[in-house]
Motif scaffolding. Sequence first.
Motif, PDB file in Angstrom:
ATOM      1  N   LYS A   1       4.187 -15.767  57.116  1.00 23.40           N
ATOM      2  CA  LYS A   1       4.687 -16.113  55.784  1.00 23.40           C
ATOM      3  C   LYS A   1       6.214 -16.123  55.810  1.00 23.40           C
ATOM      4  O   LYS A   1       6.840 -15.515  56.665  1.00 23.40           O
ATOM      5  CB  LYS A   1       4.228 -15.081  54.742  1.00 23.40           C
ATOM      6  CG  LYS A   1       2.746 -14.766  54.737  1.00 23.40           C
ATOM      7  CD  LYS A   1       1.929 -15.863  54.108  1.00 23.40           C
ATOM      8  CE  LYS A   1       0.448 -15.464  54.033  1.00 23.40           C
ATOM      9  NZ  LYS A   1      -0.389 -16.542  53.472  1.00 23.40           N
ATOM     10  N   LEU A   2       6.785 -16.816  54.846  1.00 22.90           N
ATOM     11  CA  LEU A   2       8.228 -16.719  54.660  1.00 22.90           C
ATOM     12  C   LEU A   2       8.529 -15.380  53.995  1.00 22.90           C
ATOM     13  O   LEU A   2       7.818 -14.931  53.093  1.00 22.90           O
ATOM     14  CB  LEU A   2       8.739 -17.863  53.784  1.00 22.90           C
ATOM     15  CG  LEU A   2       8.686 -19.263  54.395  1.00 22.90           C
ATOM     16  CD1 LEU A   2       9.132 -20.305  53.369  1.00 22.90           C
ATOM     17  CD2 LEU A   2       9.562 -19.355  55.650  1.00 22.90           C
ATOM     18  N   GLY A   3       9.572 -14.716  54.463  1.00 20.94           N
ATOM     19  CA  GLY A   3       9.938 -13.417  53.916  1.00 20.94           C
ATOM     20  C   GLY A   3      11.327 -13.030  54.363  1.00 20.94           C
ATOM     21  O   GLY A   3      12.053 -13.835  54.976  1.00 20.94           O
ATOM     22  N   TYR A   4      11.704 -11.794  54.073  1.00 24.78           N
ATOM     23  CA  TYR A   4      13.022 -11.313  54.472  1.00 24.78           C
ATOM     24  C   TYR A   4      13.080 -11.224  55.992  1.00 24.78           C
ATOM     25  O   TYR A   4      12.352 -10.452  56.610  1.00 24.78           O
ATOM     26  CB  TYR A   4      13.310  -9.949  53.845  1.00 24.78           C
ATOM     27  CG  TYR A   4      14.591  -9.329  54.360  1.00 24.78           C
ATOM     28  CD1 TYR A   4      15.825  -9.878  54.039  1.00 24.78           C
ATOM     29  CD2 TYR A   4      14.557  -8.204  55.180  1.00 24.78           C
ATOM     30  CE1 TYR A   4      16.999  -9.332  54.523  1.00 24.78           C
ATOM     31  CE2 TYR A   4      15.726  -7.642  55.670  1.00 24.78           C
ATOM     32  CZ  TYR A   4      16.940  -8.210  55.328  1.00 24.78           C
ATOM     33  OH  TYR A   4      18.093  -7.660  55.818  1.00 24.78           O
ATOM     34  N   SER A   5      13.940 -12.035  56.601  1.00 27.94           N
ATOM     35  CA  SER A   5      13.995 -12.123  58.058  1.00 27.94           C
ATOM     36  C   SER A   5      15.079 -11.220  58.621  1.00 27.94           C
ATOM     37  O   SER A   5      16.255 -11.367  58.309  1.00 27.94           O
ATOM     38  CB  SER A   5      14.261 -13.568  58.503  1.00 27.94           C
ATOM     39  OG  SER A   5      14.450 -13.628  59.903  1.00 27.94           O
ATOM     40  N   ARG A   6      14.673 -10.294  59.480  1.00 32.22           N
ATOM     41  CA  ARG A   6      15.641  -9.441  60.177  1.00 32.22           C
ATOM     42  C   ARG A   6      16.220 -10.148  61.391  1.00 32.22           C
ATOM     43  O   ARG A   6      17.112  -9.618  62.041  1.00 32.22           O
ATOM     44  CB  ARG A   6      14.967  -8.123  60.573  1.00 32.22           C
ATOM     45  CG  ARG A   6      14.606  -7.275  59.346  1.00 32.22           C
ATOM     46  CD  ARG A   6      13.371  -6.427  59.601  1.00 32.22           C
ATOM     47  NE  ARG A   6      12.972  -5.722  58.378  1.00 32.22           N
ATOM     48  CZ  ARG A   6      12.162  -6.237  57.455  1.00 32.22           C
ATOM     49  NH1 ARG A   6      11.670  -7.460  57.607  1.00 32.22           N
ATOM     50  NH2 ARG A   6      11.839  -5.546  56.373  1.00 32.22           N
TER      51      ARG A   6
END
Length: 581
Positions: free
Chosen positions: A195-200
Amino acid sequence: MFLKKVTINKEGKTYNYYKIVASYRDKDGKPKHRLIQNLGVLSEEDATRMKMILQVQQDADLSLAKSSDIVVTKHWVFLPILLLHSLWENFNLHRFFTNGLLTEAMVLNRCIEPRSKIHVMEWVQDTVLPAIHRSSAEISNYAVYRDLDDLNKRESALQAHIYQQLQQFDPSVGEGFFYDITSTYLEGSKCIIAKLGYSRDHRSDLQQIVIALMVTPLGSPFYWKVLEGNTQDVTTLPDVVEDLKKRFGLTKCHLVFDRGMVSDDHLNLLEEQELTYLSAMDKDEMACHSLFNEFMPEPASKDDYEQILALHEFQPTDENQFFYTREGRIDQRRFIFSFDVSRFYEDIESRETRIAQAMAWIADKNASLAIAKKSRNKEAIERDIKKMLAKRKLKSLLLGTVTPIEVTVNKSNKTTRIVQSFQLSVEIDKNKEIQKRRLDGITCFITNDMTIPQEQVIQKYREKNKIEEAFREMKSQLALRPIYLTRPERVKAHVTICILAYLLINSIEMMLRKAEITQSSEELLRQVSSCRLNQVGLKNSSQRSLTITEMTDQQEKLVKLFSCEKMMKPKVINQFNNFLL
């Protein structure tokens, strides 16, 4: 038969005579020599040649040839495989994976030379791993996918096995655990858990998965979970607590986790389960906390921070007075506020630098807008300034204003026209600035352990970089990302492979530290890669034999450190013939 030397001293000179003799026993059982051939006087060089001829004549495994006729026809990755396999056996993974050639091949490949899953079998045929597993059968490249499916089904059992083994191998088990999550992105076809999300990884354009990981204080991983890519940090902790209780039987443990997971609900849950914890508060949360408002009601400056700290009862914890703390308690929770002088100066300089960069950006933008040739869109400019302030983390500190202006543009026919443009201005929100300044240099650690001293609380939280180091190693040295698999069970198994690889890599680091060897695992594996198993033969001959590249002194020390001496013996190496040649 052998060459016998007879030395005679005559007239002050020494003469060495040689003869070929054979040993036998007389009727009384006494050893005797039977003369085969007198050779007379020989030079040392001729005598050495004759010894070699006699050895070749009596040993079918020996051949006499020119150095130019000796060829190396093939070689295999040897010493890196032996060292890593010894660790594989230390954790009894060879017993957990009874037919584990493919699994071990994928794990060791991550440590040595990461490749895509479909090319792992090509790689492993160039190593001694099949010989160690006594496997000579050809395996399809696609068999690794079936192995990944099986591995995913056994994930829970594998984690329990690793935890049990770590109790013997890792002395820090029981001292506490570090827990955190990270994300990693996928390429190619879609996976349903991506899923698209907060990417580190700073790849917000790509779908990702989230990985929850727990390690011991010495960095050994034993618990992990692959989650959907839009999973929030703060939602993962309840499942971890349940697993610690049910699957690992941990009735008491000390859990260290990142400030992003701190919430009243989570802390209440841990307290209800009688687990001790250690974390830190987020800056925004700390700014609203009653103890912070009591302990630091006013901001400090470079000129008066010592007086401000003394006024509010912060105590220096080191002789140089670079570090101050003050502790408060609410019910069964300890809140330790620390003031780091170095961090204090860094926070001030960072904010001043970011403000200066924002002002420079605005000046450049205004210069461009002042000579606009076409009318500009106000909403687009407002989006630009908001994006710029967000990038520099000044969104709440600087207030931006967009003012319309008219710009006169000269046309080619010597007439003029008016276009609509804008000018930008920002001002510092004084109230927000005071709030930001109050937070400079301050960290709030939170724990429900009433026995641990303040300095140990701070030190243990800093040691959680072990889990950050694990994520960093997996993403770089072990090539966790990008992931090209699509089935969820295989994506999860890929993560398991990388974590098993990190278990071995971290174990190498532990052994090197204990032996006081200042070398990283990556450097070690690179150093031992030159020691290979070689297939040697003669030109125009089908006869072949195996030999190991001569080891350096350091490589020999590592063989002893990893207890691999038995695997280096000629008897063991010769057994490889059946599986490699």
